[in-house]
Design a protein around this motif. Structure first.
Motif, PDB file in Angstrom:
ATOM      1  N   UNK A 326      69.224  51.107  56.021  1.00  0.00           N
ATOM      2  CA  UNK A 326      70.286  51.015  57.008  1.00  0.00           C
ATOM      3  C   UNK A 326      70.590  49.546  57.286  1.00  0.00           C
ATOM      4  N   UNK A 327      71.788  49.053  56.978  1.00  0.00           N
ATOM      5  CA  UNK A 327      72.144  47.665  57.309  1.00  0.00           C
ATOM      6  C   UNK A 327      72.329  47.517  58.814  1.00  0.00           C
ATOM      7  N   UNK A 328      71.640  46.557  59.420  1.00  0.00           N
ATOM      8  CA  UNK A 328      71.686  46.447  60.885  1.00  0.00           C
ATOM      9  C   UNK A 328      72.160  45.087  61.382  1.00  0.00           C
ATOM     10  N   UNK A 329      72.155  44.060  60.515  1.00  0.00           N
ATOM     11  CA  UNK A 329      72.601  42.744  60.980  1.00  0.00           C
ATOM     12  C   UNK A 329      73.013  41.895  59.788  1.00  0.00           C
ATOM     13  N   UNK A 330      73.866  40.911  60.036  1.00  0.00           N
ATOM     14  CA  UNK A 330      74.341  40.042  58.965  1.00  0.00           C
ATOM     15  C   UNK A 330      74.726  38.702  59.568  1.00  0.00           C
ATOM     16  N   UNK A 331      74.501  37.642  58.820  1.00  0.00           N
ATOM     17  CA  UNK A 331      74.992  36.328  59.206  1.00  0.00           C
ATOM     18  C   UNK A 331      75.531  35.640  57.960  1.00  0.00           C
ATOM     19  N   UNK A 424      86.080  50.683  66.664  1.00  0.00           N
ATOM     20  CA  UNK A 424      86.814  51.637  67.502  1.00  0.00           C
ATOM     21  C   UNK A 424      86.069  52.963  67.586  1.00  0.00           C
ATOM     22  N   UNK A 425      85.569  53.437  66.446  1.00  0.00           N
ATOM     23  CA  UNK A 425      84.837  54.702  66.462  1.00  0.00           C
ATOM     24  C   UNK A 425      83.568  54.584  67.304  1.00  0.00           C
ATOM     25  N   UNK A 426      82.912  53.408  67.259  1.00  0.00           N
ATOM     26  CA  UNK A 426      81.731  53.200  68.095  1.00  0.00           C
ATOM     27  C   UNK A 426      82.057  53.345  69.570  1.00  0.00           C
ATOM     28  N   UNK A 427      83.204  52.822  69.987  1.00  0.00           N
ATOM     29  CA  UNK A 427      83.617  52.970  71.380  1.00  0.00           C
ATOM     30  C   UNK A 427      83.891  54.413  71.751  1.00  0.00           C
ATOM     31  N   UNK A 428      84.538  55.166  70.842  1.00  0.00           N
ATOM     32  CA  UNK A 428      84.817  56.579  71.117  1.00  0.00           C
ATOM     33  C   UNK A 428      83.530  57.386  71.188  1.00  0.00           C
ATOM     34  N   UNK A 429      82.596  57.088  70.268  1.00  0.00           N
ATOM     35  CA  UNK A 429      81.344  57.842  70.245  1.00  0.00           C
ATOM     36  C   UNK A 429      80.537  57.612  71.518  1.00  0.00           C
ATOM     37  N   UNK A 430      80.591  56.403  72.054  1.00  0.00           N
ATOM     38  CA  UNK A 430      79.844  56.082  73.267  1.00  0.00           C
ATOM     39  C   UNK A 430      80.602  56.468  74.538  1.00  0.00           C
ATOM     40  N   UNK A 431      81.819  57.015  74.374  1.00  0.00           N
ATOM     41  CA  UNK A 431      82.673  57.391  75.508  1.00  0.00           C
ATOM     42  C   UNK A 431      83.005  56.160  76.365  1.00  0.00           C
ATOM     43  N   UNK A 432      83.287  55.056  75.701  1.00  0.00           N
ATOM     44  CA  UNK A 432      83.654  53.829  76.406  1.00  0.00           C
ATOM     45  C   UNK A 432      85.075  53.949  76.944  1.00  0.00           C
ATOM     46  N   UNK A 433      85.323  53.331  78.098  1.00  0.00           N
ATOM     47  CA  UNK A 433      86.678  53.310  78.652  1.00  0.00           C
ATOM     48  C   UNK A 433      87.456  52.114  78.117  1.00  0.00           C
ATOM     49  N   UNK A 434      86.741  51.057  77.722  1.00  0.00           N
ATOM     50  CA  UNK A 434      87.381  49.854  77.178  1.00  0.00           C
ATOM     51  C   UNK A 434      86.523  49.278  76.070  1.00  0.00           C
ATOM     52  N   UNK A 435      87.189  48.693  75.065  1.00  0.00           N
ATOM     53  CA  UNK A 435      86.511  47.999  73.976  1.00  0.00           C
ATOM     54  C   UNK A 435      86.936  46.534  74.037  1.00  0.00           C
ATOM     55  N   UNK A 436      85.978  45.637  74.181  1.00  0.00           N
ATOM     56  CA  UNK A 436      86.259  44.206  74.307  1.00  0.00           C
ATOM     57  C   UNK A 436      85.829  43.468  73.035  1.00  0.00           C
ATOM     58  N   UNK A 437      86.708  42.634  72.507  1.00  0.00           N
ATOM     59  CA  UNK A 437      86.391  41.754  71.378  1.00  0.00           C
ATOM     60  C   UNK A 437      86.695  40.340  71.848  1.00  0.00           C
ATOM     61  N   UNK A 438      85.634  39.591  72.162  1.00  0.00           N
ATOM     62  CA  UNK A 438      85.769  38.339  72.910  1.00  0.00           C
ATOM     63  C   UNK A 438      85.252  37.157  72.091  1.00  0.00           C
ATOM     64  N   UNK A 439      86.130  36.266  71.616  1.00  0.00           N
ATOM     65  CA  UNK A 439      85.670  35.085  70.864  1.00  0.00           C
ATOM     66  C   UNK A 439      85.010  34.061  71.783  1.00  0.00           C
ATOM     67  N   UNK A 440      83.842  33.576  71.361  1.00  0.00           N
ATOM     68  CA  UNK A 440      83.137  32.523  72.075  1.00  0.00           C
ATOM     69  C   UNK A 440      83.029  31.297  71.167  1.00  0.00           C
ATOM     70  N   UNK A 441      82.301  30.279  71.636  1.00  0.00           N
ATOM     71  CA  UNK A 441      82.242  29.016  70.885  1.00  0.00           C
ATOM     72  C   UNK A 441      81.664  29.203  69.489  1.00  0.00           C
ATOM     73  N   UNK A 461      80.232  37.471  63.344  1.00  0.00           N
ATOM     74  CA  UNK A 461      80.468  36.112  62.873  1.00  0.00           C
ATOM     75  C   UNK A 461      81.784  35.589  63.450  1.00  0.00           C
ATOM     76  N   UNK A 462      81.770  34.344  63.913  1.00  0.00           N
ATOM     77  CA  UNK A 462      82.952  33.746  64.540  1.00  0.00           C
ATOM     78  C   UNK A 462      84.143  33.719  63.590  1.00  0.00           C
ATOM     79  N   UNK A 463      83.894  33.543  62.287  1.00  0.00           N
ATOM     80  CA  UNK A 463      85.009  33.427  61.344  1.00  0.00           C
ATOM     81  C   UNK A 463      85.754  34.743  61.135  1.00  0.00           C
ATOM     82  N   UNK A 464      85.271  35.847  61.727  1.00  0.00           N
ATOM     83  CA  UNK A 464      85.966  37.130  61.614  1.00  0.00           C
ATOM     84  C   UNK A 464      87.038  37.306  62.687  1.00  0.00           C
ATOM     85  N   UNK A 465      87.085  36.388  63.650  1.00  0.00           N
ATOM     86  CA  UNK A 465      87.960  36.562  64.807  1.00  0.00           C
ATOM     87  C   UNK A 465      89.420  36.728  64.410  1.00  0.00           C
TER      88      UNK A 465
END
Length: 795
Positions: A326-331, A424-441, A461-465
């Motif tokens: 199961x792939x769980x993290x990447x850098x 998006x599917x992760x948010x639906x599966x968790x019954x989230x009301x909002x999905x935030x994608x927030x770029x940081x430094x 990864x920041x370069x995916x923003x």
């Protein structure tokens, strides 16, 4: 160079190149190494380009306390194999020093970089490690080994089935194996070199002088020759040879044949760890701990580990299914995969080649991996089905079509498409009301709002923003070239027969474009009885919504469920012979039989303008999504006074504060008093999981706060804990906390007289209103909400 600052070394690089020369002041924490060749040429070498560094010495000197070191087999990324002694690995260390068992190599010691190691393992068998750790005893191990032997097909039968050996070959090999297990005397008798009586007499003589070997006695008696004894001893010394080794030595099979047969033998038998677990001799946690020590790998709890959704896009489904990982993290440089059984070199090579990254392995419990892997593969398949089902919501006017470059970027960048789908599917599966994608430094934060609380899910990864924001903006029909101004959009996701709609906000910040996807619940119009209202309040509301005219307001902060309450009220009267109109921004829920109108600020379709026009459209009931200004409030009050039943929302914290808010919008009390029918002021609180909630201590400070606020102390209060049922959050959804101010004659007179604040609150309570704080205390005592949520309700 004879300076003590220089060390003579041999370096193996990731490219396979071997360098012999000197290093200046080597330290494991150095990222750039100063290297000098034998010819005197200097160069700098990045640590990530090095597999290992062999430090030369006059002789390999092992430390005195060998018992403190691990006995390891190491295979590097260049397939070099070493048998070494090494100190236990330190977490986050770039590598470790080791001492070679083979002292013929000219290394005093060797430093292995972690990124240069493909495989490492302690040679001890699993059973021995379990005994060393005092997890099980010899008897338990022997019983498990007996079961394992019975479950595993005989190697000879496997080889015969594969057509590698004949019955005659196998019989001969088994005879040889049996001879190896014979005692010396039995071997000599078997080859008819001596008789049983000769051996018996020699053994009698040996008992009288135990220092003389049995073979020497037989030679001295003239029974056998020295050559016979030597041959028998050689045969006896090989008594530990296994059947496969005997067949190899006889050249009946080759090493590849043997490995294939052993793999099939293992595949059709049960592993020792599985047997120990099935017989309840050890726990899964104990097995994981021992396996992690054997293979020197870190462990991870998948139930709490924040899995990076980007990692899932790196490996194709067939590879994940084949190797059970199961792939769980990447850098930037590496990919982390979870496994319950360390992979073979073939799997490592395949994943590394496909991803172009160094593969890091972490050990997890087999049961966790099976559960998460099954869910992952199911969702991954569903994500692929979604890839062509996104539709952007058009406005009334036709937008210009996306240009060819935009379409190509969206369609051909498969990893980004899969990643956005998974987010998006992760948010639906968790019954989230909002999905935030927030770029940081230095990273891109993915967070979901669950039960009103914003929880960070993982970091991308920041370069995916830019790629993620472009993908979502295309789906929403936004202008992807505009990155300086805020934009709003909508997208619809079709998942089979289900349809999910999202309102999307894109706002530039210092580090990129911040995206928030609000999940619009089209099924928000639940039955009025499901809101959790008290019976008395439910009866009064049911009467109010059937009155011919007046104003009913639902108030509360953003995200408090005001729209859901309004939709439920409208649904309860949908069967009446009445013309129902709604004015919304956006239309969030479909009401059967209602005429629903979408606000469009761009073309001047504001709440106030639409409201003026719909009054000439012969409505009976009008729902306004929100009263935002004095103009809308004034028209709503006039409509309520002239024969229309009006529903709307306001942002206030209590029912009494609603009167003050309308006064601030220039609505006079003499108009407000006759038009207002009632106010529902509500909040949403997190509901405790009944399976794991725990009573709080008798001396908890919350009891003092309750006493100081003038309320009676409850017998018990509860706190969140966390279990499998609630995903270890302690909560299973939200519950409505509310107060309902029904405007009767006495309350109406108080409003007309300009009473507000504490005075109006007192009159409302006298006329049946239950304050929020009092209702919250009851819910806390009943174990519906956490004791801390009650404190929040008091504020």
């Amino acid at each position: 160079m004879n300076s003590s600052r220089f060390q003579n070394v041999t370096m193996n690089l990731m490219s396979g190149e071997m360098l012999v020369g000197q290093l200046l002041g080597f330290s494991p924490i150095m990222t750039k190494l100063h290297f000098m060749t034998a010819a005197g040429d200097a160069r700098k070498i990045d640590m990530h380009d090095i597999v290992y560094i062999g430090i030369h010495g006059t002789a390999a000197t092992h430390p005195s306390r060998m018992s403190d070191l691990d006995d390891l087999k190491i295979i590097t990324v260049n397939l070099d194999t070493f048998d070494i002694y090494a100190a236990p690995a330190m977490s986050n260390a770039p590598g470790f020093y080791a001492y070679l068992k083979d002292q013929s190599l000219p290394f005093e010691r060797i430093f292995f970089y972690q990124h240069g190691i493909r495989y490492q393992e302690k040679p001890e068998r699993l059973g021995d490690l379990l005994i060393d750790q005092e997890i099980l005893g010899y008897d338990d191990l022997q019983r498990a080994l007996d079961i394992q032997i019975k479950s595993m097909p005989h190697l000879g039968d496997v080889l015969k089935g594969q057509g590698k050996v004949s019955d005659e070959d196998l019989d001969e090999a088994l005879k040889t194996q049996q001879l190896q297990r014979m005692r010396l005397g039995d071997l000599l008798v078997h080859h008819e070199l001596v008789t049983e009586d000769d051996v018996h007499e020699a053994l009698q003589e040996q008992r009288a002088s135990v220092d003389i070997p049995l073979g020497q006695i037989l030679v001295d008696k003239g029974k056998v020759e020295h050559g016979h004894i030597d041959n028998a001893l050689k045969m006896q010394s090989r008594r530990k040879m296994r059947l496969g080794e005997i067949l190899l030595e006889a050249k009946l099979i080759n090493p590849h044949d043997l490995q294939v047969a052993l793999d099939e033998q293992k595949a059709h038998g049960h592993r020792l760890g599985e047997i120990l677990l099935s017989t309840d001799v050890i726990t899964e946690d104990q097995l994981l701990e021992v396996l992690a020590k054997k293979f020197r790998l870190p462990t991870v709890d998948l139930d709490s580990y924040p899995v990076n959704p980007e990692a899932a896009t790196m490996i194709d489904r067939p590879i994940i299914e084949k190797y059970g990982i199961l792939p769980i993290d990447v850098d930037k440089h590496s990919l982390t995969i979870a496994l319950s059984d360390p992979m073979g070199l073939e799997a490592y090579d395949t994943i590394s080649f496909k991803t172009g990254k160094k593969v890091h392995e972490v050990m997890v419990k087999a049961s966790q991996l099976q559960e998460k892997l099954a869910r992952f593969l199911k969702e991954d398949f569903a994500d692929d089905q979604l890839s062509c089902e996104f539709l952007h919501q058009d406005d009334d006017e036709d937008d210009e079509p996306l240009n060819e470059l935009q379409i190509t970027q969206s369609a051909e960048d498969a990893p980004i498409v899969r990643l956005v789908n998974r987010i998006i599917r992760g948010g639906l599966r968790k019954h989230a009301s909002d999905i935030h994608i927030l770029p940081q430094a230095k990273k891109l934060v993915l967070a979901y709002r669950l039960n009103g609380q914003l929880l960070s899910e993982s970091s991308l990864e920041k370069n995916l923003s830019k790629q993620i924001s472009a993908r979502i903006k295309i789906l929403c029909g936004m202008d992807i070239a505009e990155q300086r101004l805020p934009q709003d959009g909508r997208l619809i996701l079709r998942d089979g027969k289900k349809k999910h709609e999202f309102r999307v906000s894109c706002i530039p910040n210092t580090f990129g474009e911040s995206l928030v996807l609000r999940v619009l619940n089209k099924d928000a119009a639940v039955d009025l009885k499901q809101l959790g209202l008290r019976e008395s309040d439910l009866g009064q509301l049911s009467t109010i919504v059937r009155k011919p005219y007046g104003l009913l307001l639902v108030t509360g902060p953003t995200g408090s469920g005001k729209s859901t309450t309004l939709f439920s009220l409208l649904k309860s009267i949908a069967d009446l012979p009445a013309h129902i109109l709604t004015i919304e921004d956006p239309v969030e829920s479909e009401i059967a039989g209602a005429n629903q109108i979408q606000v469009n600020q761009k073309i001047g379709m504001t709440f106030a303008r639409i409201l003026r026009n719909v009054l000439r459209h012969d409505p009976d009931v009008i729902m306004i999504g929100e009263i935002r200004d004095g103009e809308t409030a004034e028209i709503a009050i006039e409509a309520a006074l002239t024969g229309h039943l009006m529903f709307s929302t306001l942002h206030t914290n209590s029912a009494v504060d609603t009167i003050i808010r309308l006064n601030d919008l220039d609505i006079p009390n003499y108009l407000l008093a006759p038009s207002l029918l009632g106010v529902v002021s509500q909040n949403l609180l997190k509901q405790l999981c009944p399976d794991c909630r725990q009573p709080v201590a008798e001396d908890d400070e919350v009891f003092s706060i309750i006493r100081d606020a003038g309320y009676q102390r409850p017998e018990t209060l509860y706190a969140a804990c966390g279990c499998e049922h609630c995903n270890r959050t302690g909560y299973i959804g939200r519950v409505m906390l509310y107060e309902f101010l029904a405007v009767n004659d006495e309350v109406r007179q108080a409003i007309h007289d300009g009473k507000t604040g504490h005075e109006l609150q007192r009159i409302a309570i006298q006329n049946g209103m239950v304050p929020k704080a009092e209702y919250a205390l009851k819910m806390a005592a009943d174990g519906i909400i956490d004791h801390k949520e009650f404190i929040y309700a008091l504020m």
